[in-house]
Design a protein around this motif. Structure first.
Motif, PDB file in Angstrom:
ATOM      1  N   GLU A  29      -9.819  -2.983  13.726  1.00 49.31           N
ATOM      2  CA  GLU A  29     -10.028  -4.432  13.653  1.00 49.31           C
ATOM      3  C   GLU A  29      -9.698  -4.960  12.265  1.00 49.31           C
ATOM      4  OE1 GLU A  29     -13.589  -7.701  14.470  1.00 49.31           O
ATOM      5  OE2 GLU A  29     -13.790  -5.633  15.217  1.00 49.31           O
ATOM      6  N   ALA A  30     -10.108  -4.227  11.227  1.00 49.49           N
ATOM      7  CA  ALA A  30      -9.799  -4.647   9.860  1.00 49.49           C
ATOM      8  C   ALA A  30      -8.301  -4.629   9.616  1.00 49.49           C
ATOM      9  CB  ALA A  30     -10.510  -3.737   8.867  1.00 49.49           C
ATOM     10  N   GLU A  31      -7.631  -3.624  10.113  1.00 48.80           N
ATOM     11  CA  GLU A  31      -6.174  -3.543   9.934  1.00 48.80           C
ATOM     12  C   GLU A  31      -5.468  -4.692  10.640  1.00 48.80           C
ATOM     13  OE1 GLU A  31      -5.695   1.317   9.475  1.00 48.80           O
ATOM     14  OE2 GLU A  31      -5.721   0.387  11.476  1.00 48.80           O
ATOM     15  N   ARG A  32      -5.965  -5.058  11.826  1.00 49.31           N
ATOM     16  CA  ARG A  32      -5.362  -6.188  12.540  1.00 49.31           C
ATOM     17  C   ARG A  32      -5.580  -7.486  11.764  1.00 49.31           C
ATOM     18  NH1 ARG A  32      -7.391  -3.315  17.201  1.00 49.31           N
ATOM     19  NH2 ARG A  32      -9.304  -4.565  17.175  1.00 49.31           N
ATOM     20  N   THR A  33      -6.798  -7.640  11.234  1.00 47.37           N
ATOM     21  CA  THR A  33      -7.104  -8.840  10.452  1.00 47.37           C
ATOM     22  C   THR A  33      -6.222  -8.921   9.214  1.00 47.37           C
ATOM     23  OG1 THR A  33      -9.396  -8.848  11.212  1.00 47.37           O
ATOM     24  CG2 THR A  33      -8.913 -10.058   9.186  1.00 47.37           C
ATOM     25  N   ALA A  34      -6.075  -7.816   8.507  1.00 44.90           N
ATOM     26  CA  ALA A  34      -5.242  -7.795   7.305  1.00 44.90           C
ATOM     27  C   ALA A  34      -3.797  -8.090   7.639  1.00 44.90           C
ATOM     28  CB  ALA A  34      -5.367  -6.432   6.621  1.00 44.90           C
ATOM     29  N   ALA A  35      -3.301  -7.528   8.730  1.00 47.62           N
ATOM     30  CA  ALA A  35      -1.921  -7.779   9.138  1.00 47.62           C
ATOM     31  C   ALA A  35      -1.720  -9.250   9.487  1.00 47.62           C
ATOM     32  CB  ALA A  35      -1.564  -6.889  10.328  1.00 47.62           C
ATOM     33  N   GLN A  42      -3.140 -11.649   8.150  1.00 50.16           N
ATOM     34  CA  GLN A  42      -3.153 -12.389   6.892  1.00 50.16           C
ATOM     35  C   GLN A  42      -1.933 -12.088   6.032  1.00 50.16           C
ATOM     36  OE1 GLN A  42      -6.924 -11.204   5.243  1.00 50.16           O
ATOM     37  NE2 GLN A  42      -8.107 -12.548   6.606  1.00 50.16           N
ATOM     38  N   GLY A  43      -0.997 -11.307   6.592  1.00 47.08           N
ATOM     39  CA  GLY A  43       0.253 -11.043   5.894  1.00 47.08           C
ATOM     40  C   GLY A  43       0.275  -9.759   5.093  1.00 47.08           C
ATOM     41  N   ALA A  44      -0.782  -8.955   5.131  1.00 50.94           N
ATOM     42  CA  ALA A  44      -0.818  -7.706   4.377  1.00 50.94           C
ATOM     43  C   ALA A  44      -0.209  -6.569   5.202  1.00 50.94           C
ATOM     44  CB  ALA A  44      -2.252  -7.352   3.999  1.00 50.94           C
ATOM     45  N   ASP A  45       0.268  -5.568   4.495  1.00 55.32           N
ATOM     46  CA  ASP A  45       0.782  -4.373   5.155  1.00 55.32           C
ATOM     47  C   ASP A  45      -0.409  -3.491   5.512  1.00 55.32           C
ATOM     48  OD1 ASP A  45       1.916  -2.038   6.008  1.00 55.32           O
ATOM     49  OD2 ASP A  45       3.126  -1.681   4.216  1.00 55.32           O
ATOM     50  N   PRO A  46      -0.722  -3.295   6.813  1.00 56.19           N
ATOM     51  CA  PRO A  46      -1.922  -2.532   7.199  1.00 56.19           C
ATOM     52  C   PRO A  46      -1.856  -1.064   6.802  1.00 56.19           C
ATOM     53  CG  PRO A  46      -0.559  -2.999   9.113  1.00 56.19           C
ATOM     54  CD  PRO A  46       0.030  -3.778   7.977  1.00 56.19           C
ATOM     55  N   HIS A  47      -0.651  -0.596   6.418  1.00 54.94           N
ATOM     56  CA  HIS A  47      -0.517   0.802   6.006  1.00 54.94           C
ATOM     57  C   HIS A  47      -0.625   0.975   4.495  1.00 54.94           C
ATOM     58  CE1 HIS A  47       0.633   1.711  10.113  1.00 54.94           C
ATOM     59  NE2 HIS A  47       1.569   0.782  10.055  1.00 54.94           N
ATOM     60  N   ALA A  48      -0.841  -0.130   3.778  1.00 50.62           N
ATOM     61  CA  ALA A  48      -0.930  -0.037   2.316  1.00 50.62           C
ATOM     62  C   ALA A  48      -1.958  -1.039   1.800  1.00 50.62           C
ATOM     63  CB  ALA A  48       0.438  -0.276   1.688  1.00 50.62           C
ATOM     64  N   ASP A  80      -5.241  -2.265  -0.288  1.00 49.39           N
ATOM     65  CA  ASP A  80      -6.046  -1.868  -1.443  1.00 49.39           C
ATOM     66  C   ASP A  80      -7.518  -2.097  -1.113  1.00 49.39           C
ATOM     67  OD1 ASP A  80      -6.690  -4.605  -1.842  1.00 49.39           O
ATOM     68  OD2 ASP A  80      -4.882  -4.878  -3.043  1.00 49.39           O
ATOM     69  N   PRO A  81      -8.440  -1.568  -1.939  1.00 47.26           N
ATOM     70  CA  PRO A  81      -9.865  -1.682  -1.629  1.00 47.26           C
ATOM     71  C   PRO A  81     -10.346  -3.109  -1.405  1.00 47.26           C
ATOM     72  CG  PRO A  81      -9.529  -0.052  -3.353  1.00 47.26           C
ATOM     73  CD  PRO A  81      -8.204  -0.702  -3.114  1.00 47.26           C
ATOM     74  N   GLU A  82      -9.885  -4.059  -2.192  1.00 47.57           N
ATOM     75  CA  GLU A  82     -10.340  -5.445  -2.042  1.00 47.57           C
ATOM     76  C   GLU A  82      -9.879  -6.038  -0.716  1.00 47.57           C
ATOM     77  OE1 GLU A  82     -12.563  -7.076  -3.761  1.00 47.57           O
ATOM     78  OE2 GLU A  82     -12.787  -5.153  -4.798  1.00 47.57           O
ATOM     79  N   THR A  83      -8.657  -5.716  -0.307  1.00 46.73           N
ATOM     80  CA  THR A  83      -8.155  -6.220   0.991  1.00 46.73           C
ATOM     81  C   THR A  83      -8.949  -5.607   2.134  1.00 46.73           C
ATOM     82  OG1 THR A  83      -5.932  -6.423   0.024  1.00 46.73           O
ATOM     83  CG2 THR A  83      -6.099  -6.533   2.424  1.00 46.73           C
ATOM     84  N   TRP A  84      -9.269  -4.330   2.001  1.00 42.00           N
ATOM     85  CA  TRP A  84     -10.103  -3.681   3.017  1.00 42.00           C
ATOM     86  C   TRP A  84     -11.437  -4.422   3.150  1.00 42.00           C
ATOM     87  CZ3 TRP A  84      -9.191  -0.550   6.854  1.00 42.00           C
ATOM     88  CH2 TRP A  84      -8.186   0.416   6.791  1.00 42.00           C
ATOM     89  N   ARG A  85     -12.052  -4.734   2.037  1.00 44.14           N
ATOM     90  CA  ARG A  85     -13.369  -5.377   2.072  1.00 44.14           C
ATOM     91  C   ARG A  85     -13.279  -6.770   2.691  1.00 44.14           C
ATOM     92  NH1 ARG A  85     -13.718  -2.558  -3.003  1.00 44.14           N
ATOM     93  NH2 ARG A  85     -15.333  -0.929  -2.858  1.00 44.14           N
ATOM     94  N   ARG A  86     -12.246  -7.536   2.325  1.00 40.17           N
ATOM     95  CA  ARG A  86     -12.091  -8.897   2.873  1.00 40.17           C
ATOM     96  C   ARG A  86     -11.870  -8.866   4.384  1.00 40.17           C
ATOM     97  NH1 ARG A  86      -8.710  -9.714  -1.599  1.00 40.17           N
ATOM     98  NH2 ARG A  86      -6.882  -9.604  -0.215  1.00 40.17           N
ATOM     99  N   ALA A  87     -11.110  -7.859   4.836  1.00 40.26           N
ATOM    100  CA  ALA A  87     -10.755  -7.795   6.267  1.00 40.26           C
ATOM    101  C   ALA A  87     -11.812  -7.101   7.111  1.00 40.26           C
ATOM    102  CB  ALA A  87      -9.405  -7.069   6.413  1.00 40.26           C
ATOM    103  N   TRP A  88     -12.769  -6.440   6.435  1.00 40.23           N
ATOM    104  CA  TRP A  88     -13.745  -5.636   7.205  1.00 40.23           C
ATOM    105  C   TRP A  88     -14.623  -6.537   8.085  1.00 40.23           C
ATOM    106  CZ3 TRP A  88     -13.255  -0.682   7.852  1.00 40.23           C
ATOM    107  CH2 TRP A  88     -14.305   0.064   8.454  1.00 40.23           C
TER     108      TRP A  88
END
Length: 305
Positions: free
Chosen positions: A279-285, A287-293, A295-303
């Protein structure tokens, strides 16, 4: 009056229904239509019917095709297992499947483990369609191993010996059901009695004899705890120490002694964690982020909250 039509079972071959006996005793002739194989015609002592020729009223016609008003050979519950055995024999026999013919007990082990876990997951998910399919895949492993064992030069056995052994074990371990020599009213009493019968049957000298040591570690710790608790081992003799292994063992033991299955609990937590990651990876993707790369802050925002 009309000829009696007897529908044979494709699975049971020349087995005849008891209801057909009166007609067979009084038949002037027993005939077989084209659907009946030659070997069944010979086994039944019938004569091949001539197409288009009328039959005497007191004749009996054997067929494999369903017919209204016919006397059918009843098939017992589980008769479809005969089809599964026949298919396995065909796959393993000359002219069958080259891959199936090459397999050994050892080469099949990975599939046995995989299929059991896939069934486990289907049950966890409550997916009835998957459960039915995965039960079939587990059954395939039993049939496959039995067929391989049948070909062994050393102590061969087949599916009939496997099934007979299972029947003997089930009957022997349930004397309150099949012999009426005992009275058991609760599942807990039955479980204790079952352990007693197994110890006597297998001549076990230790409370932990027969525990499969190859099972997952959490399940193994829980099983050892269950066995030793039943044998009266005090809790303070369970593994101690500050190592990770000892701490995990104590956690599994504590759960088991509280009536909780630690393996199932850990699997549930692990699957829940895996879904949160997805779910976090989908959220990050999104938002335009690469779900395979990430960083810790992006993980926290998308969690997930």
């Amino acid at each position: 009056m009309a000829p009696t039509v007897v529908v044979l079972s494709r699975r049971l071959g020349a087995v005849l229904p008891a209801a057909a006996l009166p007609a067979l005793r009084n038949a002037s002739v027993v005939l077989a239509d084209p659907s009946v194989p030659d070997e069944l015609v010979a086994a039944s002592g019938a004569t091949r019917a001539v197409e288009g020729e009328s039959l005497p009223d007191d004749a009996v016609l054997l067929t494999l095709e369903p017919a209204p008003g016919a006397v059918a050979t009843p098939e017992p519950h589980g008769a479809a297992l005969l089809d599964a055995v026949a298919v396995m024999d065909r796959l393993r026999s000359p002219g069958g499947c080259p891959w199936d013919a090459e397999q050994t007990h050892a080469s099949l082990l990975q599939y046995l483990v995989e299929e059991c876990y896939e069934l486990y997951q289907a049950i966890e998910d409550g997916d009835r369609a998957d459960m039915r399919e995965e039960l079939g895949d587990v059954l395939l492993q039993v049939l496959f191993h039995a067929r391989v064992a049948q070909e062994s030069a050393e102590a061969p056995f087949g599916i009939d010996e496997v099934a007979s052994g299972l029947v003997a074990k089930l009957v022997g371990r349930h004397p309150h059901v099949f012999a009426g020599t005992e009275r058991i009213d609760t599942a807990s009493v039955q479980e204790s009695r079952w352990e007693e019968l197994k110890r006597a049957e297998k001549q076990r000298t230790s409370s932990v004899d027969g525990v499969p040591l190859g099972q997952p570690a959490v399940a193994l710790a829980a099983k050892l705890t269950s066995r030793t608790a039943r044998a009266g081992l005090p809790d303070d003799l369970l593994p101690t120490g500050g190592g990770v292994g000892e701490e995990l063992f104590r956690a599994a033991a504590k759960a088991k002694l509280a009536g909780i299955d630690p393996e199932a609990e850990l699997r549930t937590a692990a699957r829940r964690f895996a879904e949160l990651v997805r779910e976090a990876e989908r959220t990050a993707a999104a938002q335009g982020a690469d779900p395979h790369a990430l960083d810790p802050e992006t993980w926290r925002r998308a969690w997930p909250a």
